[in-house]
Design an enzyme around this catalytic site. Structure first.
Site, PDB file in Angstrom:
ATOM      1  N   HIS A  63     -10.506   5.382  -5.468  1.00  0.00           N
ATOM      2  CA  HIS A  63     -10.279   6.628  -4.718  1.00  0.00           C
ATOM      3  C   HIS A  63      -9.282   7.498  -5.462  1.00  0.00           C
ATOM      4  O   HIS A  63      -8.693   7.073  -6.441  1.00  0.00           O
ATOM      5  CB  HIS A  63      -9.854   6.338  -3.276  1.00  0.00           C
ATOM      6  CG  HIS A  63      -8.509   5.710  -3.092  1.00  0.00           C
ATOM      7  ND1 HIS A  63      -8.208   4.443  -3.547  1.00  0.00           N
ATOM      8  CD2 HIS A  63      -7.371   6.170  -2.495  1.00  0.00           C
ATOM      9  CE1 HIS A  63      -6.957   4.146  -3.217  1.00  0.00           C
ATOM     10  NE2 HIS A  63      -6.426   5.179  -2.598  1.00  0.00           N
ATOM     11  N   HIS A 121      -6.312   8.921  -4.923  1.00  0.00           N
ATOM     12  CA  HIS A 121      -4.856   9.026  -4.775  1.00  0.00           C
ATOM     13  C   HIS A 121      -4.146   8.819  -6.119  1.00  0.00           C
ATOM     14  O   HIS A 121      -4.534   7.954  -6.917  1.00  0.00           O
ATOM     15  CB  HIS A 121      -4.352   8.017  -3.737  1.00  0.00           C
ATOM     16  CG  HIS A 121      -4.623   8.456  -2.320  1.00  0.00           C
ATOM     17  ND1 HIS A 121      -4.696   7.580  -1.258  1.00  0.00           N
ATOM     18  CD2 HIS A 121      -4.848   9.690  -1.803  1.00  0.00           C
ATOM     19  CE1 HIS A 121      -4.950   8.255  -0.151  1.00  0.00           C
ATOM     20  NE2 HIS A 121      -5.045   9.537  -0.453  1.00  0.00           N
ATOM     21  N   ASP A 167      -1.511   7.363  -7.093  1.00  0.00           N
ATOM     22  CA  ASP A 167      -1.023   6.029  -7.469  1.00  0.00           C
ATOM     23  C   ASP A 167      -2.171   5.092  -7.861  1.00  0.00           C
ATOM     24  O   ASP A 167      -1.934   3.924  -8.191  1.00  0.00           O
ATOM     25  CB  ASP A 167      -0.159   5.409  -6.359  1.00  0.00           C
ATOM     26  CG  ASP A 167      -0.919   5.173  -5.068  1.00  0.00           C
ATOM     27  OD1 ASP A 167      -1.730   6.038  -4.681  1.00  0.00           O
ATOM     28  OD2 ASP A 167      -0.718   4.119  -4.446  1.00  0.00           O
ATOM     29  N   HIS A 168      -3.394   5.622  -7.869  1.00  0.00           N
ATOM     30  CA  HIS A 168      -4.547   4.840  -8.331  1.00  0.00           C
ATOM     31  C   HIS A 168      -5.220   5.444  -9.565  1.00  0.00           C
ATOM     32  O   HIS A 168      -5.937   4.744 -10.263  1.00  0.00           O
ATOM     33  CB  HIS A 168      -5.574   4.665  -7.198  1.00  0.00           C
ATOM     34  CG  HIS A 168      -5.062   3.810  -6.082  1.00  0.00           C
ATOM     35  ND1 HIS A 168      -5.524   2.538  -5.842  1.00  0.00           N
ATOM     36  CD2 HIS A 168      -4.065   4.026  -5.186  1.00  0.00           C
ATOM     37  CE1 HIS A 168      -4.843   2.009  -4.824  1.00  0.00           C
ATOM     38  NE2 HIS A 168      -3.960   2.903  -4.410  1.00  0.00           N
ATOM     39  N   HIS A 189      -9.853   5.504   4.591  1.00  0.00           N
ATOM     40  CA  HIS A 189      -8.569   5.816   3.950  1.00  0.00           C
ATOM     41  C   HIS A 189      -8.677   7.187   3.288  1.00  0.00           C
ATOM     42  O   HIS A 189      -7.826   8.052   3.467  1.00  0.00           O
ATOM     43  CB  HIS A 189      -8.250   4.720   2.936  1.00  0.00           C
ATOM     44  CG  HIS A 189      -6.986   4.932   2.167  1.00  0.00           C
ATOM     45  ND1 HIS A 189      -5.743   4.877   2.742  1.00  0.00           N
ATOM     46  CD2 HIS A 189      -6.787   5.205   0.854  1.00  0.00           C
ATOM     47  CE1 HIS A 189      -4.827   5.101   1.806  1.00  0.00           C
ATOM     48  NE2 HIS A 189      -5.433   5.310   0.654  1.00  0.00           N
ATOM     49  N   ASP A 219      -7.472   0.813  -1.332  1.00  0.00           N
ATOM     50  CA  ASP A 219      -6.593   0.892  -0.159  1.00  0.00           C
ATOM     51  C   ASP A 219      -7.379   0.857   1.148  1.00  0.00           C
ATOM     52  O   ASP A 219      -6.907   1.331   2.173  1.00  0.00           O
ATOM     53  CB  ASP A 219      -5.756   2.181  -0.206  1.00  0.00           C
ATOM     54  CG  ASP A 219      -4.692   2.152  -1.292  1.00  0.00           C
ATOM     55  OD1 ASP A 219      -4.517   1.099  -1.940  1.00  0.00           O
ATOM     56  OD2 ASP A 219      -4.041   3.191  -1.498  1.00  0.00           O
ATOM     57  N   HIS A 243      -2.404  -2.916  -3.086  1.00  0.00           N
ATOM     58  CA  HIS A 243      -0.949  -3.016  -2.839  1.00  0.00           C
ATOM     59  C   HIS A 243      -0.558  -4.414  -2.366  1.00  0.00           C
ATOM     60  O   HIS A 243      -1.364  -5.101  -1.726  1.00  0.00           O
ATOM     61  CB  HIS A 243      -0.509  -2.016  -1.753  1.00  0.00           C
ATOM     62  CG  HIS A 243      -0.601  -0.587  -2.161  1.00  0.00           C
ATOM     63  ND1 HIS A 243       0.450   0.093  -2.734  1.00  0.00           N
ATOM     64  CD2 HIS A 243      -1.626   0.294  -2.084  1.00  0.00           C
ATOM     65  CE1 HIS A 243       0.083   1.345  -2.980  1.00  0.00           C
ATOM     66  NE2 HIS A 243      -1.176   1.495  -2.604  1.00  0.00           N
TER      67      HIS A 243
HETATM   68 ZN   LIG Z   1      -4.644   5.412  -1.367  1.00  0.00          ZN
END
Ligand SMILES: [Zn+2]
Length: 264
Positions: free
Chosen positions: A62, A64, A66-67, A120, A137, A175
């Site tokens: 996805h 985001h 942080d990915h 998400h 996530d 995570h």
């Molecule tokens: Zn995420």
């Protein structure tokens, strides 16, 4: 081309405070690896240097940051397939993965099925193959992702889709949230003996700063309240928190998710 479970070697690379970037070793070509959700390039560069491996592809679940934030820095090593969902927010994707399609990397001896798992985020996907699930996530050990873009009905359907995969599936999540998730799981389902025992195991694992992932789906089905919305004890707890009957599993899910959003 699906290899037995034991042959898929996956190692975690830590990023930020609690992200995992997963590096999948090619079962066919020693030293070639696929990175899943590289939010940061630096720790991946470091692991590649340390192990002498080279990057062969990038999988993205996805959009985001942080990915995906490390994709640009990893492409400095040279061009590789960057495979992710159709979403304009993933600018560096060069191959699109759509629900129901396969993501095959035949040179590497790897192949995954693509599962759309909205909730998400709306375009979130998961990669499933070789007995491994890379679910970003959407699903965490003993918990699930926050619902930023989807509806409870969508996210509950996505989680059910993952729950219905073979129980021996190993879940690689984005995570390390297991300990905190278990506190909530045991608030919802305090008499769950499996979760109580697992909490002790997780405490020992985290005490030596080791990952609690991957987690077998067979365990998650027994401890993860978000996969247990149809279980009487979980429903009763959600109804008590809501103060009203919750006839559908999606209603139970919605109540659990909003409860968890404010749970401390
Ligand atoms: Zn995420």
């Amino acid at each position: 081309m699906q290899k037995p479970l034991a042959s898929l070697d996956v190692r975690p690379v830590r990023a930020f405070s609690d992200n995992y970037i997963w590096l999948i070793d090619s079962p066919r070509v020693p030293g070639r690896v696929v990175a899943v959700d590289p939010g940061d390039a630096a720790p991946v560069h470091a692991e590649l240097r340390r192990s002498g491996a080279s990057l062969a592809a990038i999988l993205l679940t996805h959009h985001h940051p942080d990915h995906i934030g490390g994709v640009e820095g990893l492409l400095e090593l040279g061009p590789v397939p960057v495979i992710g969902p159709e979403d304009a927010r993933i600018a560096l994707r060069n191959r699109t993965a759509r629900d129901g399609e396969r993501c095959d990397l035949p040179d590497l001896g790897l192949g995954f099925e693509i599962l759309a798992v909205p909730g998400h985020t709306l375009s979130h996907i998961a990669f499933w193959g070789h007995g491994a699930l890379f679910c970003g996530d959407t699903l965490f050990s003993a918990g699930c992702g926050r619902m930023f873009e989807g509806t409870p009905t969508q996210m509950n359907a996505s989680l059910n889709r993952l729950r219905d995969l073979p129980p021996e599936t190993r879940m690689f999540c984005g995570h390390e949230y297991t300990a905190a998730n278990l506190r909530f799981a045991l608030t919802v389902d305090p008499d769950n003996r499996t979760a109580l025992e697992y909490r002790d195991a997780v405490q020992r694992t985290r005490a030596v700063d080791a990952p609690t992932l991957p987690s077998p789906l067979s365990l998650e089905i027994r401890i993860n309240p978000f996969l247990r919305c149809d279980i009487a004890a979980v429903r009763a707890s959600a109804e008590a928190h809501a103060g009203r009957p919750l006839p559908e599993a999606a209603d139970v899910f919605a109540e659990l998710r909003s409860w968890k959003d404010t749970y401390r």
